[in-house]
Design an enzyme around this catalytic site. Sequence first.
Site, short mmCIF file in Angstrom:
data_model
loop_
_atom_site.label_atom_id
_atom_site.label_comp_id
_atom_site.label_asym_id
_atom_site.label_seq_id
_atom_site.Cartn_x
_atom_site.Cartn_y
_atom_site.Cartn_z
N LYS A 42 46.27 -22.20 32.27
CA LYS A 42 46.94 -23.09 33.20
C LYS A 42 47.51 -22.32 34.38
O LYS A 42 47.92 -22.91 35.38
CB LYS A 42 48.10 -23.80 32.48
CG LYS A 42 47.72 -24.51 31.20
CD LYS A 42 49.00 -24.97 30.47
CE LYS A 42 48.69 -25.40 29.07
NZ LYS A 42 49.91 -25.59 28.26
N ASP A 99 45.47 -16.26 38.25
CA ASP A 99 46.83 -15.98 38.72
C ASP A 99 47.10 -14.48 38.82
O ASP A 99 47.60 -14.00 39.83
CB ASP A 99 47.87 -16.66 37.79
CG ASP A 99 47.65 -16.37 36.31
OD1 ASP A 99 46.66 -15.68 35.96
OD2 ASP A 99 48.47 -16.83 35.49
N ASP A 102 45.62 -8.35 34.77
CA ASP A 102 46.48 -7.39 34.06
C ASP A 102 45.58 -6.33 33.43
O ASP A 102 45.15 -5.39 34.10
CB ASP A 102 47.30 -8.19 33.05
CG ASP A 102 48.38 -7.39 32.37
OD1 ASP A 102 48.92 -6.47 32.99
OD2 ASP A 102 48.69 -7.68 31.19
N LYS A 130 47.78 -6.18 38.81
CA LYS A 130 48.55 -5.08 38.20
C LYS A 130 47.57 -3.95 37.90
O LYS A 130 47.11 -3.80 36.77
CB LYS A 130 49.16 -5.54 36.88
CG LYS A 130 50.42 -6.37 36.97
CD LYS A 130 51.04 -6.46 35.57
CE LYS A 130 51.73 -7.77 35.33
NZ LYS A 130 52.15 -7.96 33.94
N VAL A 152 55.99 -11.03 35.18
CA VAL A 152 56.45 -11.99 36.18
C VAL A 152 56.15 -13.42 35.76
O VAL A 152 55.24 -13.68 34.98
CB VAL A 152 55.80 -11.71 37.55
CG1 VAL A 152 56.27 -10.38 38.11
CG2 VAL A 152 54.28 -11.75 37.47
#
Length: 178
Positions: A42, A99, A102, A130, A152
């Site tokens: 999401k 989004d 990582d 990141k 975050v």
Amino acid sequence: MNPDIERVLVTEAEIAQSVKKLGQEISQDYQGRKPLVIGILKGSVIFMSDLVRQMSVDLELDFMAVSSYGASTESSGVVKIIKDLDRVVEGRDLIIVEDIVDTGRTLAYLKQLLANRNAASIKIVALLNKESRREVAIQADYIGFEIDDLFVVGYGMDYSDQYRGLPYIGVLKEDVYK
Ligand code: IMP
């Protein structure tokens, strides 16, 4: 400000400026084409809805849901498809909207999966990157912000499904998840 947030990392205005720039850049690159823009549920939903409104090319939307961290802040390394695309991707120009990249495991898996379905092209747009956390060699083609190794939330991103509605990107207080 939300009391669980230690500090604001990216403000609402900074996000808007970056999303506008990304939308313009992507639109230039896709002139005359009709990409299928794929949101990864999401976390990417808010970013995606702002991004496509800054794009001037014809496009279609689709969504995929994959397993995420659950209530932890560490990737399990296991990617599971919870909802697949509705559209056939063969021969299409795909833009995956994520989004945050990582470890890179989610995107590496998804990119390979979609490549196996014979997409014409696959590009990735990530609001946040990141880099220092990367475990798998994968790069987004369009990146909003490079960030340090911080957990975050906000602007679609969550911890345990909370904080997605914050209009800014904030660093979560450690005592919330430790
Ligand atoms: P990766 O597979 O390790 O690259 O993880 C990517 C996914 O993990 C993202 O799409 C997010 O859902 C989640 N994630 C990674 N870092 C954060 C973070 O700092 N806050 C919220 N979610 C994150």
